[in-house]
Write a protein that holds these residues in place. Structure first.
Motif, short mmCIF file in Angstrom:
data_model
loop_
_atom_site.label_atom_id
_atom_site.label_comp_id
_atom_site.label_asym_id
_atom_site.label_seq_id
_atom_site.Cartn_x
_atom_site.Cartn_y
_atom_site.Cartn_z
N PHE A 35 93.09 15.15 20.79
CA PHE A 35 92.07 15.12 21.84
C PHE A 35 91.91 16.51 22.45
N ALA A 36 90.65 16.85 22.76
CA ALA A 36 90.34 18.11 23.45
C ALA A 36 89.24 17.83 24.46
N HIS A 37 89.18 18.66 25.52
CA HIS A 37 88.24 18.40 26.61
C HIS A 37 86.93 19.16 26.49
N ASP A 38 86.90 20.21 25.64
CA ASP A 38 85.64 20.93 25.44
C ASP A 38 85.73 21.70 24.12
N GLY A 39 84.66 22.44 23.82
CA GLY A 39 84.61 23.14 22.54
C GLY A 39 85.68 24.20 22.37
#
Length: 416
Positions: A35-39
């Motif tokens: 999981f990642a929160h932005d690019g």
């Protein structure tokens, strides 16, 4: 095999919801999630986990949005498959994402059943792509290896596995060419390394081009020596004709090469060529780990002995009667019945000639002298002496005259 999915979205609850929805697949090892929160976070995650198979990304995110991330992913050599998530009313951006290479899209609010179906469908697509790339890589590696041995068209055909049976070790009738250079060992000792590398690359490359032009197979290149096969790996009904034509073309290329380097002040040796036809054990002897397409047997040894016999005879090409008789409209002159090193039975050998040489008066004069050699050595001596008197540049005629002057008789010749 576990598929790795990277989910890129700034919604805090999404990670928990996805892990709950896919808990069975995660538990069974079918899917793992990152999981990642932005690019920006996503690109860092991919650097740390390059095995990521699929990226599910929102379009609207801080720092780097989904469209920018998608563009970055498409610039990578291992282009990642992507699913775009955005609001239904944002169809313009979704269309842009699809044009930039996104595999599929989902609209918000996310329907998790639809999310599961889309992810599983995309993973299947990724697996198909991976297998296609694997096969392409294997074919490219095979083609690179096979191109060392076979003409480009044959290498391309073999690389895709269409003629696998031809690679198996088995007995078959073939024609073999051996080439070698006189005085090469001494030349290597005195040659400047840079010049030697340039010279050998040009020489071997030029001769290999000739072989491939005649659709021959390069079985071995050992320094200056080249071993060539015909009627292997595939069938060639005219393999004897091809082998002799190739030998003559190799001789012409080698002589032109030698003359060119002589003008540069480099004294390169003469290329000697032996050709024979017969049964041999042919195929890939390298097993599963190493590709070594070559041939073994008495036929190979005889071709090598014929190449060496040129040194004694003064010829540049020496072909056996088995390959000459199998060739269509062979043009040449007989050398004699050679007793090669390690053999007790004689082998009739010939020197192939071009059509112009074969129909020249000097060849008819040689044939007359050779016929006398078989029956009347005294008459043969006079005939060869007359021939050498008018054609002192004929090394084979000079060789026969020397034999006769030294008391030899007949056409049986011990060489090697």
């Amino acid at each position: 095999m576990t598929a790795t999915v990277l989910v890129v979205d700034d919604e805090p609850d999404l990670e928990t919801l996805i892990l709950r929805k896919f808990r069975k697949q995660v538990r069974d090892g079918g899917i793992s999630f990152l999981f990642a929160h932005d690019g920006v976070d996503a690109l860092q995650a991919i650097e740390q986990h390059p095995h990521v198979d699929l990226v599910v990304m929102d379009i609207n995110m801080p720092r780097m949005d989904g469209l920018s991330l998608l563009e970055k992913l498409q610039e990578r050599e291992d282009k990642k498959s992507a699913i775009i998530v955005s609001a239904y009313g944002d169809m313009s951006n979704i269309r842009t994402a699809m044009n930039r290479g996104a595999f599929d899209f989902l609209t918000k609010p996310i329907d998790f059943a639809d999310l599961e179906a889309t992810i599983l469908k995309t993973i299947r697509h990724v697996e198909v792509l991976r297998e296609a790339r694997r096969r392409q890589a294997e074919a490219e590696r095979a083609h690179a290896s096979l191109s060392r041995y076979f003409s480009p068209e044959l290498a391309k055909r073999l690389a895709v596995g269409g003629d696998d049976d031809d690679m198996q070790v088995r007995w078959r009738e073939i024609a073999v060419i051996f080439t070698d250079i006189t005085g090469f060992s001494s030349f290597v000792e005195t040659a400047v390394p840079g010049v030697l590398a340039e010279l050998l690359n040009e020489y071997v490359g030029g001769l290999t081009d000739v072989v491939f032009a005649h659709e021959g197979t390069v079985a071995k290149v050992i320094g200056d020596a080249i071993q060539v096969l015909f009627n292997a790996p595939g069938d060639q009904a005219d393999y004897a004709t091809r082998a002799i034509a190739c030998a003559q073309a190799l001789d012409q290329r080698a002589e032109a090469f030698r003359e060119r380097w002589k003008q540069k002040g480099v004294d390169f040796g003469t290329t000697r060529i032996g050709v024979h036809a017969g049964p041999a054990l042919v195929g890939n002897f390298g097993g599963d780990r190493f590709f070594d397409f070559t041939a073994y047997g008495d036929t190979i040894n005889i071709a090598a002995r014929l190449e060496a016999a040129n040194k004694t005879l003064g010829t540049r090409i020496c072909v056996s009667d088995s390959v000459a008789s199998g060739a269509r409209k062979f043009s040449g002159r007989p050398i004699g019945d050679l007793v090669l090193r390690g053999r007790s039975e004689p082998l009739r050998a010939h020197e192939p000639l071009s059509a112009t040489q074969f129909h020249a008066p000097v060849t008819e004069q040689y044939m007359t002298a050779f016929t006398k050699l078989e029956h009347d050595c005294a008459a043969a001596m006079s005939a060869f002496a007359a021939l050498v008197g008018t054609h002192s540049d004929d090394p084979l005629a000079s060789y026969h005259l020397r034999r006769l002057l030294n008391g030899a008789k007949g056409i049986r010749i011990q060489v090697g």
